[in-house]
Scaffold this motif. Sequence first.
Motif, short mmCIF file in Angstrom:
data_model
loop_
_atom_site.label_atom_id
_atom_site.label_comp_id
_atom_site.label_asym_id
_atom_site.label_seq_id
_atom_site.Cartn_x
_atom_site.Cartn_y
_atom_site.Cartn_z
N ASN A 82 0.88 -1.17 0.00
CA ASN A 82 0.00 0.00 0.00
C ASN A 82 0.92 1.22 0.00
N HIS A 83 1.26 1.66 -1.20
CA HIS A 83 2.32 2.67 -1.35
C HIS A 83 1.81 4.09 -1.11
N ALA A 84 0.72 4.46 -1.74
CA ALA A 84 0.22 5.85 -1.63
C ALA A 84 -1.26 5.87 -1.97
N ARG A 85 -1.92 7.01 -1.65
CA ARG A 85 -3.33 7.22 -1.98
C ARG A 85 -3.50 8.63 -2.54
N ILE A 86 -4.40 8.76 -3.52
CA ILE A 86 -4.81 10.07 -4.05
C ILE A 86 -6.26 10.27 -3.64
N ILE A 87 -6.51 11.32 -2.83
CA ILE A 87 -7.83 11.56 -2.23
C ILE A 87 -8.38 12.86 -2.78
N ARG A 88 -9.66 12.83 -3.14
CA ARG A 88 -10.33 14.03 -3.63
C ARG A 88 -11.01 14.75 -2.47
N GLU A 89 -10.76 16.06 -2.35
CA GLU A 89 -11.43 16.91 -1.38
C GLU A 89 -12.01 18.11 -2.12
N GLY A 90 -13.33 18.09 -2.33
CA GLY A 90 -13.97 19.13 -3.15
C GLY A 90 -13.56 18.94 -4.61
N ASN A 91 -12.96 19.97 -5.20
CA ASN A 91 -12.47 19.89 -6.57
C ASN A 91 -10.95 19.80 -6.61
N ARG A 92 -10.29 19.48 -5.48
CA ARG A 92 -8.85 19.36 -5.42
C ARG A 92 -8.48 17.93 -5.04
N PHE A 93 -7.22 17.57 -5.38
CA PHE A 93 -6.75 16.21 -5.14
C PHE A 93 -5.44 16.29 -4.34
N LYS A 94 -5.34 15.40 -3.32
CA LYS A 94 -4.17 15.35 -2.44
C LYS A 94 -3.59 13.94 -2.52
N ILE A 95 -2.25 13.84 -2.57
CA ILE A 95 -1.57 12.55 -2.55
C ILE A 95 -0.92 12.38 -1.18
N ILE A 96 -1.10 11.20 -0.56
CA ILE A 96 -0.59 10.88 0.76
C ILE A 96 0.31 9.66 0.64
N ASP A 97 1.55 9.76 1.12
CA ASP A 97 2.53 8.68 1.03
C ASP A 97 2.44 7.80 2.28
N SER A 98 2.46 6.47 2.07
CA SER A 98 2.47 5.52 3.19
C SER A 98 3.45 4.39 2.90
N SER A 99 4.54 4.69 2.17
CA SER A 99 5.47 3.67 1.70
C SER A 99 6.75 3.66 2.51
N THR A 100 7.61 2.70 2.19
CA THR A 100 8.93 2.60 2.82
C THR A 100 9.98 3.38 2.04
N ASN A 101 9.94 3.27 0.71
CA ASN A 101 10.97 3.90 -0.13
C ASN A 101 10.59 5.29 -0.59
N GLY A 102 9.40 5.77 -0.28
CA GLY A 102 9.07 7.17 -0.53
C GLY A 102 8.34 7.42 -1.83
N THR A 103 7.66 8.58 -1.89
CA THR A 103 6.95 9.09 -3.07
C THR A 103 7.45 10.50 -3.34
N PHE A 104 7.71 10.81 -4.64
CA PHE A 104 8.29 12.09 -5.03
C PHE A 104 7.35 12.77 -6.01
N VAL A 105 7.12 14.09 -5.84
CA VAL A 105 6.31 14.90 -6.76
C VAL A 105 7.21 15.98 -7.33
N ASN A 106 7.39 15.94 -8.66
CA ASN A 106 8.28 16.89 -9.36
C ASN A 106 9.69 16.88 -8.78
N GLY A 107 10.17 15.67 -8.36
CA GLY A 107 11.52 15.52 -7.86
C GLY A 107 11.69 15.72 -6.38
N THR A 108 10.65 16.08 -5.63
CA THR A 108 10.75 16.34 -4.19
C THR A 108 9.99 15.27 -3.42
N ARG A 109 10.65 14.69 -2.40
CA ARG A 109 9.97 13.67 -1.59
C ARG A 109 8.92 14.34 -0.72
#
Length: 334
Positions: free
Chosen positions: A52-79
């Motif tokens: 279970n690496h990550a989740r993308i959750i919708r709140e209203g008309n916006r979307f948030k990504i939440i990391d729950s992994s061991t090796n990490g999740t990066f957005v545009n090169g930033t963990r």
Amino acid sequence: MKQPLSIIVQLVHIHGPMKGRIQEFGGSEIAIGRHPSCDLQFPKDLVVISRNHARIIREGNRFKIIDSSTNGTFVNGTRITETWLKNGDVIFFTEGGPKISFLTREGEIAPAPEPRPSVPEAVVLEPPPLQEPPQPNPPVDENPRPPATPAMPARPRPIPQSPPLQPVFSQEPPVPPPPPAQQTVQPPPPQSPGPETVKAPLVIQYGAVLKSFNELPITMGSRGDCDFTLEHPAVSGPQVQIYFSQGSYRVKDLTGQNQMRINGREAVSPSPLMPGDRLFLTPGGPGFQFIEGGRMAEISLPSQEEPEHDESPREIAAAPAKEKSGSLFKKLFR
């Protein structure tokens, strides 16, 4: 009654085991990992990805990504631990691991079909079989008569013979000459239809403008009716058309003057675009570098001293492009 619009999330795989695939999700949460219950499920043998690496959750008309992994999740090169997503963001699952592009579009929820009323089948009644009426018994003659004596047959009369028929020779009517052959006029050949409209992502960066498209084809030029407007002295009217066909992006010259250049050479219209290709709409610019995942970033014209005839297309595609964009576009298009 018209149903409310829903936001569709498009995940474009630009690196990894599912490279080239585009997945769409319409729910309020997207689970990502190797577990069979995940919406975006990676192969089981890809152990750098958590179950279970990550989740993308919708709140209203916006979307948030939440990391729950061991090796990490990066957005545009930033963990990240959690962050809001924007159209065009590039998400890495582990450093150097699978890479996807995040896009959204609006879509209308299709109404559920109304149940059709059941119609009872017609019952066909067969008529009863006809019964013949009973035949009455013939009356019995109480005084039977003796059988009649058969009459003598009459003698046949002789048939007078008629004289033999004489053959009659009739003159056949003259056969009229065949009508002159009419000259058949061949209809003009049908014109080939333009490229079909398909769902494919395309992001173009030109100067300070960054625009994304979810459907192709699109046109680029200096007129206001073009999908992407270019302010450049060498561009006049509709210049090129970009579309998606047979699994690849393609570019077509709309001027009829063969002004396009790909990797420093005159391009045949239409031409496919490969990752790393440098596309110049005219010999005097503007220029773009095509990057995997359907992205085009502005680049400057090559110097006059650069040898164009000795380089192979693969070497030219591998050469670094001189981008005019800032650090933000370098992050998005690397």
